[in-house]
Design a protein around this motif. Sequence first.
Motif, mmCIF file in Angstrom:
data_model
loop_
_atom_site.group_PDB
_atom_site.id
_atom_site.type_symbol
_atom_site.label_atom_id
_atom_site.label_comp_id
_atom_site.label_asym_id
_atom_site.label_seq_id
_atom_site.Cartn_x
_atom_site.Cartn_y
_atom_site.Cartn_z
ATOM 1 N N ILE A 240 0.838 -1.203 0.000
ATOM 2 C CA ILE A 240 0.000 0.000 0.000
ATOM 3 C C ILE A 240 0.874 1.254 0.000
ATOM 4 C CG2 ILE A 240 -1.702 1.303 1.347
ATOM 5 C CD1 ILE A 240 -2.739 -1.475 2.334
ATOM 6 N N ALA A 241 2.006 1.195 0.714
ATOM 7 C CA ALA A 241 2.908 2.348 0.790
ATOM 8 C C ALA A 241 3.411 2.757 -0.588
ATOM 9 C CB ALA A 241 4.081 2.040 1.709
ATOM 10 N N LEU A 266 -5.717 -3.586 -4.701
ATOM 11 C CA LEU A 266 -4.725 -2.649 -5.221
ATOM 12 C C LEU A 266 -4.807 -2.558 -6.741
ATOM 13 C CD1 LEU A 266 -1.590 -3.297 -2.962
ATOM 14 C CD2 LEU A 266 -3.403 -1.595 -2.717
ATOM 15 N N GLN A 267 -5.114 -3.655 -7.375
ATOM 16 C CA GLN A 267 -5.323 -3.612 -8.822
ATOM 17 C C GLN A 267 -6.593 -2.846 -9.164
ATOM 18 O OE1 GLN A 267 -5.143 -7.850 -9.573
ATOM 19 N NE2 GLN A 267 -3.005 -7.751 -10.247
ATOM 20 N N VAL A 311 -5.994 5.367 3.937
ATOM 21 C CA VAL A 311 -5.062 6.409 3.500
ATOM 22 C C VAL A 311 -4.985 6.430 1.974
ATOM 23 C CG1 VAL A 311 -2.690 7.237 3.615
ATOM 24 C CG2 VAL A 311 -3.733 6.164 5.629
ATOM 25 N N LEU A 312 -4.837 5.263 1.366
ATOM 26 C CA LEU A 312 -4.751 5.188 -0.093
ATOM 27 C C LEU A 312 -6.024 5.718 -0.751
ATOM 28 C CD1 LEU A 312 -3.076 4.267 -2.538
ATOM 29 C CD2 LEU A 312 -4.120 2.008 -2.298
ATOM 30 N N LEU A 313 -7.177 5.369 -0.197
ATOM 31 C CA LEU A 313 -8.455 5.803 -0.780
ATOM 32 C C LEU A 313 -8.687 7.298 -0.581
ATOM 33 C CD1 LEU A 313 -10.735 2.765 0.164
ATOM 34 C CD2 LEU A 313 -9.553 3.232 -1.995
ATOM 35 N N LEU A 376 1.669 6.896 9.602
ATOM 36 C CA LEU A 376 3.004 6.947 9.020
ATOM 37 C C LEU A 376 2.902 7.030 7.489
ATOM 38 C CD1 LEU A 376 5.953 4.602 10.039
ATOM 39 C CD2 LEU A 376 5.579 5.298 7.688
ATOM 40 N N LEU A 377 2.038 6.192 6.894
ATOM 41 C CA LEU A 377 1.843 6.221 5.441
ATOM 42 C C LEU A 377 1.298 7.574 4.998
ATOM 43 C CD1 LEU A 377 0.274 2.707 4.627
ATOM 44 C CD2 LEU A 377 2.672 3.376 4.752
#
Length: 443
Positions: A240-241, A266-267, A311-313, A376-377
């Motif tokens: 994810i990072a 992730l894809q 975080v990614l979203l 942290l990410l």
Amino acid sequence: MKLIIQGGTPLRGRVRVAGAKNSSLVLIAASAISGEEVYLDNVPRIADVKTQMEIVRALGGQVSWEGSNTLHLKWHGSLNSDIPYNMAKKIRASNLFLGAMAARKGSIKIPLPGGCNIGSRPMDLHLKGLSMLGFDVSLEHGYIEARPGKLKGCSIYLDFPSVGATENIMMAAAGAPGTTVIENAAKEPEIVDLANFLNAMGGRVRGAGTDLIIIDGVTKFKGTRFSVIPDRVEAGTYMIAAGVTGGEVTVENVIVKHLQPVIAKLQDVGLTVEPNEDKIYVKRTGEIVATDIKTLPYPGFPTDLQSPMMVLLALAKGTSLIVENVFENRFQVADELKRMGAKIQVKGHTAVIEGGKELSGAQVKAPDLRAGVSLLLAGLAAQGETEICSAELITRGYERVVGKFSSLGANIRGLTEEGDGVELRTALAAPENENNTAGQTGF
């Protein structure tokens, strides 16, 4: 303890995943069943392992590090029955000594366990299973006490596929006469690892990894040497990072099958993910897009990676939905992310994330282990400086987190609460005055 992060640098390079935290903790407890010497390889040097080692010593066992990631455990002779409160309150996995001591036909008294405040994790299913096997179990004044009675294998149906309850019942049943059948058992890889470990000590367990586990009790166990599986949650975090920072990372020492739910998501958001034997390459080449996630017991999407995915979203284009079906308090990180500019609405077990917002550095506080690494990410993706308070929680589950992220190009350092710069050695997760040959810095 604090972490200071300067964001905006894409992560690039290779990182090796440590042994699984959740497997190591149960195998340390299960080693008591042997009554002999056990060597566990690929054990991560993390704070939770250190606490579990302290419990081993409190019970009368012996444990020491050999080399960088091998534990040597000795369980000769009679053992103590009490786990001190100051140890049990630190870690949920202290409850796993219930099943292990039960298999030794010994008594055990343990305070109700602690750990991260991520939601209700009652002991009902654990106690039900032990009672059905013939153990005299009581819960009074905040303590669980189990004493061997007339033991006999039986059929046990779990109302929910609890990992901890499945593990405790498996261990207890391994030493109970007759055959025990666990229906609606947890299917996690850590359950399979425990079954393989019990069998290596002379147990007879089959069906692990399915919802029906069968255990034929045995009377004699032996010592063994066993290697812990890689940590799928740590692997997923670094995967994810790569997406969060717009970089490319190869995550090594993984079991690809364990990460299929993460790979798929992730894809979905547009990352390039290329699995290859025991490693996975992840790269972000362009814009990431929204997706929906529902956490579920394995093989569903893991609850431990829900916070990092949030975080990614928060950076993805569009609106995403996360439904948390395992722990009701797993959205505590949302308020901290909003301090950094994320747009997140939480209603009950659902979080709505309006992505595409740029994150800015801020002072935030880690409410739990997985939320801590998620912040942290977020700090790595944010513009400016992020300061994470209570960052010591991250050391409960991540080995050398500062060193590993730094090796990928992250600008990150640890600080004491007084503000002095420090490098936290792996000795944090090792006993005092014991040889630490890892020679590595960071958490």
